[in-house]
Design a protein around this motif. Structure first.
Motif, PDB file in Angstrom:
ATOM      1  N   GLU A 176       0.794  -1.224   0.000  1.00 44.88           N
ATOM      2  CA  GLU A 176       0.000   0.000   0.000  1.00 44.88           C
ATOM      3  C   GLU A 176       0.832   1.282   0.000  1.00 44.88           C
ATOM      4  OE1 GLU A 176      -2.510  -0.461   3.421  1.00 44.88           O
ATOM      5  OE2 GLU A 176      -3.764  -1.974   2.435  1.00 44.88           O
ATOM      6  N   ASN A 177       2.045   1.253   0.583  1.00 44.93           N
ATOM      7  CA  ASN A 177       2.810   2.481   0.794  1.00 44.93           C
ATOM      8  C   ASN A 177       4.180   2.528   0.114  1.00 44.93           C
ATOM      9  OD1 ASN A 177       0.986   3.773   2.876  1.00 44.93           O
ATOM     10  ND2 ASN A 177       1.365   1.790   3.815  1.00 44.93           N
ATOM     11  N   SER A 178       4.688   1.397  -0.320  1.00 50.38           N
ATOM     12  CA  SER A 178       6.013   1.296  -0.949  1.00 50.38           C
ATOM     13  C   SER A 178       7.153   1.662  -0.004  1.00 50.38           C
ATOM     14  CB  SER A 178       6.090   2.165  -2.212  1.00 50.38           C
ATOM     15  OG  SER A 178       5.143   1.731  -3.155  1.00 50.38           O
ATOM     16  N   TYR A 179       6.921   1.546   1.288  1.00 53.66           N
ATOM     17  CA  TYR A 179       7.966   1.666   2.300  1.00 53.66           C
ATOM     18  C   TYR A 179       7.540   0.856   3.513  1.00 53.66           C
ATOM     19  CZ  TYR A 179       4.966   5.437   4.107  1.00 53.66           C
ATOM     20  OH  TYR A 179       3.897   6.173   4.576  1.00 53.66           O
ATOM     21  N   SER A 180       8.488   0.601   4.392  1.00 52.46           N
ATOM     22  CA  SER A 180       8.196  -0.287   5.520  1.00 52.46           C
ATOM     23  C   SER A 180       7.535   0.441   6.680  1.00 52.46           C
ATOM     24  CB  SER A 180       9.479  -0.952   6.000  1.00 52.46           C
ATOM     25  OG  SER A 180      10.342  -0.008   6.581  1.00 52.46           O
ATOM     26  N   PRO A 181       6.769  -0.305   7.486  1.00 57.44           N
ATOM     27  CA  PRO A 181       6.170   0.287   8.679  1.00 57.44           C
ATOM     28  C   PRO A 181       7.191   0.359   9.817  1.00 57.44           C
ATOM     29  CG  PRO A 181       5.567  -2.018   8.534  1.00 57.44           C
ATOM     30  CD  PRO A 181       6.342  -1.688   7.294  1.00 57.44           C
ATOM     31  N   THR A 182       6.953   1.245  10.752  1.00 50.03           N
ATOM     32  CA  THR A 182       7.775   1.295  11.959  1.00 50.03           C
ATOM     33  C   THR A 182       7.294   0.190  12.904  1.00 50.03           C
ATOM     34  OG1 THR A 182       6.276   2.805  13.098  1.00 50.03           O
ATOM     35  CG2 THR A 182       8.047   3.803  11.772  1.00 50.03           C
ATOM     36  N   LEU A 183       8.071  -0.088  13.929  1.00 47.35           N
ATOM     37  CA  LEU A 183       7.661  -1.080  14.917  1.00 47.35           C
ATOM     38  C   LEU A 183       6.355  -0.662  15.588  1.00 47.35           C
ATOM     39  CD1 LEU A 183      11.076  -1.995  16.582  1.00 47.35           C
ATOM     40  CD2 LEU A 183       9.810  -3.290  14.849  1.00 47.35           C
ATOM     41  N   GLU A 222      -2.453  -5.050  16.645  1.00 52.51           N
ATOM     42  CA  GLU A 222      -3.038  -4.983  17.983  1.00 52.51           C
ATOM     43  C   GLU A 222      -2.120  -5.600  19.047  1.00 52.51           C
ATOM     44  OE1 GLU A 222      -6.885  -6.770  17.515  1.00 52.51           O
ATOM     45  OE2 GLU A 222      -7.640  -5.073  16.362  1.00 52.51           O
ATOM     46  N   ILE A 223      -0.842  -5.215  18.987  1.00 58.52           N
ATOM     47  CA  ILE A 223       0.151  -5.637  19.970  1.00 58.52           C
ATOM     48  C   ILE A 223       0.592  -4.384  20.711  1.00 58.52           C
ATOM     49  CG2 ILE A 223       2.391  -6.733  20.339  1.00 58.52           C
ATOM     50  CD1 ILE A 223       1.995  -8.063  17.540  1.00 58.52           C
ATOM     51  N   LYS A 224       0.348  -4.333  22.001  1.00 60.02           N
ATOM     52  CA  LYS A 224       0.643  -3.122  22.775  1.00 60.02           C
ATOM     53  C   LYS A 224       2.124  -2.971  23.103  1.00 60.02           C
ATOM     54  CE  LYS A 224      -3.892  -3.094  24.899  1.00 60.02           C
ATOM     55  NZ  LYS A 224      -4.570  -1.959  24.402  1.00 60.02           N
ATOM     56  N   ASN A 225       2.840  -4.068  23.234  1.00 61.16           N
ATOM     57  CA  ASN A 225       4.226  -4.039  23.660  1.00 61.16           C
ATOM     58  C   ASN A 225       5.166  -4.030  22.436  1.00 61.16           C
ATOM     59  OD1 ASN A 225       6.766  -4.567  24.733  1.00 61.16           O
ATOM     60  ND2 ASN A 225       5.961  -5.941  26.299  1.00 61.16           N
ATOM     61  N   VAL A 226       5.861  -2.930  22.221  1.00 59.82           N
ATOM     62  CA  VAL A 226       6.763  -2.798  21.076  1.00 59.82           C
ATOM     63  C   VAL A 226       7.908  -3.810  21.163  1.00 59.82           C
ATOM     64  CG1 VAL A 226       8.283  -1.218  19.811  1.00 59.82           C
ATOM     65  CG2 VAL A 226       6.158  -0.380  20.753  1.00 59.82           C
ATOM     66  N   THR A 227       8.284  -4.189  22.376  1.00 58.24           N
ATOM     67  CA  THR A 227       9.339  -5.200  22.541  1.00 58.24           C
ATOM     68  C   THR A 227       8.898  -6.531  21.937  1.00 58.24           C
ATOM     69  OG1 THR A 227      10.105  -4.109  24.553  1.00 58.24           O
ATOM     70  CG2 THR A 227      10.812  -6.374  24.219  1.00 58.24           C
ATOM     71  N   SER A 228       7.641  -6.875  22.051  1.00 56.37           N
ATOM     72  CA  SER A 228       7.127  -8.106  21.442  1.00 56.37           C
ATOM     73  C   SER A 228       7.225  -8.034  19.922  1.00 56.37           C
ATOM     74  CB  SER A 228       5.673  -8.346  21.845  1.00 56.37           C
ATOM     75  OG  SER A 228       5.587  -8.605  23.214  1.00 56.37           O
ATOM     76  N   VAL A 229       6.922  -6.875  19.371  1.00 60.11           N
ATOM     77  CA  VAL A 229       7.049  -6.678  17.922  1.00 60.11           C
ATOM     78  C   VAL A 229       8.517  -6.810  17.521  1.00 60.11           C
ATOM     79  CG1 VAL A 229       6.730  -5.065  16.007  1.00 60.11           C
ATOM     80  CG2 VAL A 229       5.017  -5.192  17.826  1.00 60.11           C
ATOM     81  N   PHE A 230       9.398  -6.173  18.287  1.00 63.93           N
ATOM     82  CA  PHE A 230      10.833  -6.218  18.022  1.00 63.93           C
ATOM     83  C   PHE A 230      11.337  -7.664  18.039  1.00 63.93           C
ATOM     84  CE2 PHE A 230      15.224  -6.207  19.618  1.00 63.93           C
ATOM     85  CZ  PHE A 230      15.833  -5.400  18.675  1.00 63.93           C
ATOM     86  N   ASN A 231      10.951  -8.420  19.051  1.00 55.90           N
ATOM     87  CA  ASN A 231      11.398  -9.813  19.163  1.00 55.90           C
ATOM     88  C   ASN A 231      10.861 -10.668  18.020  1.00 55.90           C
ATOM     89  OD1 ASN A 231      12.859  -9.293  21.496  1.00 55.90           O
ATOM     90  ND2 ASN A 231      11.164  -9.833  22.847  1.00 55.90           N
TER      91      ASN A 231
END
Length: 73
Positions: free
Chosen positions: A18-25, A33-42
């Motif tokens: 949709e955007n031709s670039y990556s999303p941030t964490l 729907e993940i509240k903890n950015v560390t979980s996304v990072f892992n």
């Protein structure tokens, strides 16, 4: 791959399309729907180790899909 990791990979693919670039964490967390950015990072670290994505160092929008990541989503 866990259901959460699969969801993140699908979200990154959709965001790229949709955007031709990556999303941030933070955007991944919000979109999955993940509240903890560390979980996304892992989860992103797992996806990188398994060859689904690559991450550039010191860059905010650093996630790039590999061929394997595109096919798997």
């Amino acid at each position: 791959m866990t259901p959460r990791q699969s969801k993140i990979l699908k979200y990154v693919n959709k965001f790229w399309d949709e955007n031709s670039y990556s999303p941030t964490l933070q955007e991944i967390g919000k979109g999955c729907e993940i509240k903890n950015v560390t979980s996304v990072f892992n989860s992103c670290n797992y996806l990188e180790k398994r060859g689904y994505i690559t991450k550039l160092k010191n860059t905010r929008r650093s996630i790039e899909l590999t061929e394997k990541g595109r096919i798997s989503a």
